[in-house]
Design a protein around this motif. Structure first.
Motif, PDB file in Angstrom:
ATOM      1  N   SER A  80      10.026  30.052  -6.224  1.00 47.13           N
ATOM      2  CA  SER A  80       8.923  30.908  -6.672  1.00 47.13           C
ATOM      3  C   SER A  80       7.986  31.194  -5.504  1.00 47.13           C
ATOM      4  O   SER A  80       7.895  30.421  -4.552  1.00 47.13           O
ATOM      5  CB  SER A  80       8.158  30.270  -7.835  1.00 47.13           C
ATOM      6  OG  SER A  80       7.443  29.127  -7.405  1.00 47.13           O
ATOM      7  N   PHE A  81       7.296  32.331  -5.635  1.00 41.65           N
ATOM      8  CA  PHE A  81       6.437  32.852  -4.565  1.00 41.65           C
ATOM      9  C   PHE A  81       5.330  33.631  -5.266  1.00 41.65           C
ATOM     10  O   PHE A  81       5.544  34.775  -5.668  1.00 41.65           O
ATOM     11  CB  PHE A  81       7.293  33.761  -3.671  1.00 41.65           C
ATOM     12  CG  PHE A  81       6.657  34.208  -2.390  1.00 41.65           C
ATOM     13  CD1 PHE A  81       6.875  33.511  -1.214  1.00 41.65           C
ATOM     14  CD2 PHE A  81       5.888  35.360  -2.347  1.00 41.65           C
ATOM     15  CE1 PHE A  81       6.334  33.947  -0.017  1.00 41.65           C
ATOM     16  CE2 PHE A  81       5.340  35.807  -1.163  1.00 41.65           C
ATOM     17  CZ  PHE A  81       5.568  35.096   0.012  1.00 41.65           C
ATOM     18  N   ASN A 103      14.158  23.177  -2.928  1.00 37.19           N
ATOM     19  CA  ASN A 103      14.309  21.798  -3.404  1.00 37.19           C
ATOM     20  C   ASN A 103      13.310  21.430  -4.489  1.00 37.19           C
ATOM     21  O   ASN A 103      13.241  20.273  -4.898  1.00 37.19           O
ATOM     22  CB  ASN A 103      14.166  20.819  -2.226  1.00 37.19           C
ATOM     23  CG  ASN A 103      15.217  21.044  -1.171  1.00 37.19           C
ATOM     24  OD1 ASN A 103      16.381  21.295  -1.488  1.00 37.19           O
ATOM     25  ND2 ASN A 103      14.819  20.972   0.085  1.00 37.19           N
ATOM     26  N   GLY A 104      12.482  22.402  -4.911  1.00 41.33           N
ATOM     27  CA  GLY A 104      11.498  22.151  -5.959  1.00 41.33           C
ATOM     28  C   GLY A 104      10.180  21.598  -5.467  1.00 41.33           C
ATOM     29  O   GLY A 104       9.340  21.206  -6.278  1.00 41.33           O
ATOM     30  N   GLU A 105       9.957  21.566  -4.157  1.00 42.82           N
ATOM     31  CA  GLU A 105       8.701  21.054  -3.619  1.00 42.82           C
ATOM     32  C   GLU A 105       7.684  22.179  -3.478  1.00 42.82           C
ATOM     33  O   GLU A 105       8.032  23.309  -3.152  1.00 42.82           O
ATOM     34  CB  GLU A 105       8.946  20.389  -2.265  1.00 42.82           C
ATOM     35  CG  GLU A 105       9.879  19.187  -2.406  1.00 42.82           C
ATOM     36  CD  GLU A 105       9.793  18.259  -1.229  1.00 42.82           C
ATOM     37  OE1 GLU A 105       8.668  17.965  -0.782  1.00 42.82           O
ATOM     38  OE2 GLU A 105      10.855  17.838  -0.760  1.00 42.82           O
ATOM     39  N   ALA A 106       6.409  21.840  -3.714  1.00 42.21           N
ATOM     40  CA  ALA A 106       5.324  22.825  -3.682  1.00 42.21           C
ATOM     41  C   ALA A 106       4.741  22.958  -2.275  1.00 42.21           C
ATOM     42  O   ALA A 106       4.560  21.964  -1.565  1.00 42.21           O
ATOM     43  CB  ALA A 106       4.231  22.421  -4.664  1.00 42.21           C
ATOM     44  N   LYS A 130       2.563  21.683   3.077  1.00 48.78           N
ATOM     45  CA  LYS A 130       3.037  21.128   1.827  1.00 48.78           C
ATOM     46  C   LYS A 130       1.833  20.995   0.896  1.00 48.78           C
ATOM     47  O   LYS A 130       0.751  20.609   1.337  1.00 48.78           O
ATOM     48  CB  LYS A 130       3.670  19.758   2.078  1.00 48.78           C
ATOM     49  CG  LYS A 130       4.656  19.354   1.038  1.00 48.78           C
ATOM     50  CD  LYS A 130       5.493  18.209   1.545  1.00 48.78           C
ATOM     51  CE  LYS A 130       6.852  18.349   0.919  1.00 48.78           C
ATOM     52  NZ  LYS A 130       7.751  17.329   1.366  1.00 48.78           N
ATOM     53  N   ALA A 131       1.982  21.366  -0.356  1.00 52.07           N
ATOM     54  CA  ALA A 131       0.853  21.308  -1.303  1.00 52.07           C
ATOM     55  C   ALA A 131       0.270  19.902  -1.330  1.00 52.07           C
ATOM     56  O   ALA A 131       1.004  18.916  -1.312  1.00 52.07           O
ATOM     57  CB  ALA A 131       1.315  21.737  -2.692  1.00 52.07           C
ATOM     58  N   GLY A 132      -1.045  19.838  -1.335  1.00 51.20           N
ATOM     59  CA  GLY A 132      -1.736  18.563  -1.363  1.00 51.20           C
ATOM     60  C   GLY A 132      -2.104  18.033   0.007  1.00 51.20           C
ATOM     61  O   GLY A 132      -2.885  17.104   0.130  1.00 51.20           O
ATOM     62  N   GLN A 133      -1.561  18.604   1.071  1.00 55.84           N
ATOM     63  CA  GLN A 133      -1.926  18.214   2.427  1.00 55.84           C
ATOM     64  C   GLN A 133      -3.095  19.045   2.902  1.00 55.84           C
ATOM     65  O   GLN A 133      -3.323  20.139   2.407  1.00 55.84           O
ATOM     66  CB  GLN A 133      -0.758  18.396   3.395  1.00 55.84           C
ATOM     67  CG  GLN A 133       0.393  17.457   3.147  1.00 55.84           C
ATOM     68  CD  GLN A 133       1.511  17.662   4.153  1.00 55.84           C
ATOM     69  OE1 GLN A 133       1.616  18.694   4.780  1.00 55.84           O
ATOM     70  NE2 GLN A 133       2.348  16.651   4.296  1.00 55.84           N
ATOM     71  N   SER A 134      -3.827  18.535   3.848  1.00 54.74           N
ATOM     72  CA  SER A 134      -4.913  19.329   4.430  1.00 54.74           C
ATOM     73  C   SER A 134      -4.712  19.443   5.925  1.00 54.74           C
ATOM     74  O   SER A 134      -3.947  18.680   6.522  1.00 54.74           O
ATOM     75  CB  SER A 134      -6.267  18.673   4.124  1.00 54.74           C
ATOM     76  OG  SER A 134      -6.310  17.368   4.660  1.00 54.74           O
TER      77      SER A 134
END
Length: 135
Positions: A80-81, A103-106, A130-134
């Motif tokens: 998804s995009f 791979n299903g990672e956000a 990667k989602a959740g990283q800053s």
């Protein structure tokens, strides 16, 4: 007379807001067109949406495509995009994109685009986290 001045001021605000929305929609269209070209493996079409400064770094479509495949795999192949928040300042637009990779990672991508002399928008860069990283 004051009512007319207020109406003119209101119409100017709405017309500039509409112009900004049009610019963001145009920028999103450029990003989507490049994303679709990448999905199809169409290096020339994907490359056509890159800004001149990017083309100086990657002087041919196949070199550009190799960079995307190796450095931006979540953009190159994804499930998804989806567009998130956008900001506009002068001739620049930044656009967040929420990505789920193969791979299903956000992931979160931040695209920047600049309006060119001909009025078109070209992609000047993309940061990927990667989602959740800053930063």
């Amino acid at each position: 007379m004051r009512i007319a001045a207020v109406l003119v001021a209101i119409s100017l605000v709405f017309s500039s807001t509409a112009a900004l929305a049009d610019d963001v929609a145009t920028a999103q269209g450029v990003i989507r067109a490049q994303e679709q070209a990448l999905v199809r493996g169409d290096a020339a079409a994907a490359y056509s949406h890159a800004a001149p400064a990017i083309k100086q770094i990657f002087p041919a479509p196949d070199i550009f495509m190799s960079m995307v495949q190796n450095g931006y795999a979540p953009i190159y192949r994804h499930k998804s995009f989806d567009f998130g928040e956008s900001k506009s300042e002068g001739s620049w637009i930044s656009q967040r994109v929420h990505i789920i990779d193969a791979n299903g990672e956000a992931w979160e991508a931040l695209y920047t685009l600049e309006q060119q002399a001909d009025g078109s928008y070209k992609i000047t860069g993309c940061s990927l986290l990667k989602a959740g990283q800053s930063v």
